[in-house]
Design a protein around this motif. Sequence first.
Motif, mmCIF file in Angstrom:
data_model
loop_
_atom_site.group_PDB
_atom_site.id
_atom_site.type_symbol
_atom_site.label_atom_id
_atom_site.label_comp_id
_atom_site.label_asym_id
_atom_site.label_seq_id
_atom_site.Cartn_x
_atom_site.Cartn_y
_atom_site.Cartn_z
ATOM 1 N N ARG A 18 -11.083 -0.408 -0.335
ATOM 2 C CA ARG A 18 -10.591 0.966 -0.476
ATOM 3 C C ARG A 18 -11.638 1.982 -0.030
ATOM 4 N NH1 ARG A 18 -5.889 1.132 -3.872
ATOM 5 N NH2 ARG A 18 -5.320 -1.002 -4.439
ATOM 6 N N TYR A 67 -7.282 3.403 -8.737
ATOM 7 C CA TYR A 67 -6.533 3.140 -7.507
ATOM 8 C C TYR A 67 -5.830 4.407 -7.019
ATOM 9 C CZ TYR A 67 -7.108 -1.976 -7.746
ATOM 10 O OH TYR A 67 -7.615 -3.243 -7.751
ATOM 11 N N PHE A 122 -7.604 6.891 -4.849
ATOM 12 C CA PHE A 122 -7.614 6.562 -3.419
ATOM 13 C C PHE A 122 -6.246 6.775 -2.772
ATOM 14 C CE2 PHE A 122 -11.249 3.896 -4.795
ATOM 15 C CZ PHE A 122 -12.188 4.277 -3.861
ATOM 16 N N SER A 123 -5.173 6.480 -3.509
ATOM 17 C CA SER A 123 -3.837 6.399 -2.903
ATOM 18 C C SER A 123 -3.079 7.710 -2.881
ATOM 19 C CB SER A 123 -2.991 5.354 -3.652
ATOM 20 O OG SER A 123 -3.583 4.080 -3.572
ATOM 21 N N GLU A 142 0.825 -1.211 0.000
ATOM 22 C CA GLU A 142 0.000 0.000 0.000
ATOM 23 C C GLU A 142 0.858 1.260 0.000
ATOM 24 O OE1 GLU A 142 -3.406 1.994 2.898
ATOM 25 O OE2 GLU A 142 -3.029 -0.158 2.991
ATOM 26 N N LYS A 152 -11.585 1.961 3.806
ATOM 27 C CA LYS A 152 -10.438 2.692 4.363
ATOM 28 C C LYS A 152 -10.635 4.199 4.246
ATOM 29 C CE LYS A 152 -7.024 -0.954 3.600
ATOM 30 N NZ LYS A 152 -5.860 -1.409 2.784
ATOM 31 N N THR A 153 -11.199 4.629 3.137
ATOM 32 C CA THR A 153 -11.440 6.061 2.968
ATOM 33 C C THR A 153 -12.430 6.571 4.006
ATOM 34 O OG1 THR A 153 -11.019 5.910 0.587
ATOM 35 C CG2 THR A 153 -12.238 7.834 1.361
ATOM 36 N N PHE A 171 -14.058 -2.663 -5.091
ATOM 37 C CA PHE A 171 -13.391 -1.533 -4.437
ATOM 38 C C PHE A 171 -13.761 -1.439 -2.959
ATOM 39 C CE2 PHE A 171 -13.100 -0.082 -8.847
ATOM 40 C CZ PHE A 171 -11.810 0.432 -8.887
#
Length: 552
Positions: free
Chosen positions: A290, A256, A259-260, A106, A293-294, A287
């Motif tokens: 993700r 991706y 999000f990252s 990650e 986590k957000t 997804f």
Amino acid sequence: MPTSRKLFLLTALLLSAAWVHDASADKKTVCTITVNSSNEKETFRRYLPADRYRFVELVERGRPDWLASACQQGVRCDVLVISGHYDGRDEFYSDQPGVREFLPVEEMERASCSKSCSGLFSRLKEVYLFGCNTLNPEALKRISPEIGRSLVRDGHPPAEAERLARSLGSLHGGSSRDRMRLIFDDVPVIYGFSAKAPVGPVAASKLGGYFRAGGGAEVGGGRASGRLLGAFRPSSMTVSSGLKDSDPLAGLRRDYCRFSDDGEPLASKLVFVHQLLGREMAEVRTFLDRIEKTMASLSEADRRTDAVAGVLDEIARDEPARKRYLAFARDADQPSIRARMIKLARELSWLSADDERSELAALIRDRLAGQVGPADVELACALNDHHELDGELPVLASSLAPSDTLGRAAVLACLGSDEARTQVLPALTSARDADFEMAQVYLRHRPLTDVSELRAATMEIARASDAKVQVRALDALAGQHLSDPESLEELTRLFPVARTPGVQVAIAGVLLRSDYDSIATPEVVQTLRETRLEPGASPDLVDALIRRLEAQ
């Protein structure tokens, strides 16, 4: 000094400075990330000339944010060498005692996607991944049948739904190779292993042979080396390349990175989440982690800002997306996924607290209606860790016959049933593997706290006639951290009459994790020494227990 002489010297100095600058500029930077063996790094350093390559170790011992630190320092890598065990999914790690540094995939993704770290990997020509399965092409995830069913619900004909499900599976299967290609986009050459990789000293030996055969001239050139692949034959070394814009996975990388990227404002990330929720729910499912986590990253202060609060309100009022999402969640094949989607719906304000409890109770009811296994007990206990579902017990219990299976009793015990608990605890010494597993899982969440329960359990273990049953029951009991003196004495009485060394080692394991002050006497130590069976050449838990008791 004559003017002509001065001009000559000045010109010479300028030319010399320019040559030094060009020589420095021509140097390639070899970045190393060493979380386990340094054998590979040292071999590269030994054979690559210092006038052409400079080495930068990115790991800073004792600093958890060392990758971010490299970004802040403006390091730019031409070659990257990563050495560490790879778990095949989430991280590179070390098996060396005392080494705490590890490399989460990650974090690699964040470095690759974030504008704040745009330089670190931007000019990479080659990546060397010295870890097992780093370029394994097998999918890590399998698309569940509910994906196809949801596509049909959304209006796709069955044949088209099946085709779309296969396409989603191909895109979102998430093999290690695809994930590395996503991270190292545009990198011409990525070396890794499709299966088991050689250990550090062996890999260093193969690298040494490659370099002695002239391989050093190829490093940093950005072309795959048949010579290197030959040097690592017959290991599973393979080679790939980073994504291009034309690659089918390029769109997935862009998603991706939304999000990252740590420079992306939270409100912007939530706007993207809302956009995702407008897609096929089958894709939303891929997804899920993700999105979770957000949402989990939002603090109360974040939620109160106008930008974030506005987007969250838009999501909460999106009734079409809510209906499609909940229909998908209720149809999920994996109970754990259904539970996660229910909890996320609460985070998105698509369910009230009461609605969430009702949805989770319906999930447990559905599990009780079928074959109950240890995973169902695990899920029920985890969902009710804070006893928020205790109120659902009467309704769920009323639908089951008194003679129902131990698995169902364990689920009801997770929901607070004292009667079901008395049914589950004796299974700790059951000869049936399935029954023992139910009790073991249950006790991890609902430990023995009552003294009478502890004493009953230790006495049952002492009376068990099967050594295998005793060992596994003792191993389960070790997690209970006993403090009751009578229970501890019962175990010390069992030690000298145990029929196998395994039982004695298991007893020692329980006692080592207990408050053993009450049994720390010379008599107990003498009993342990004189009655232990087949003491081995290497120390075991019995030796450790004796040392601890003597120290007391």
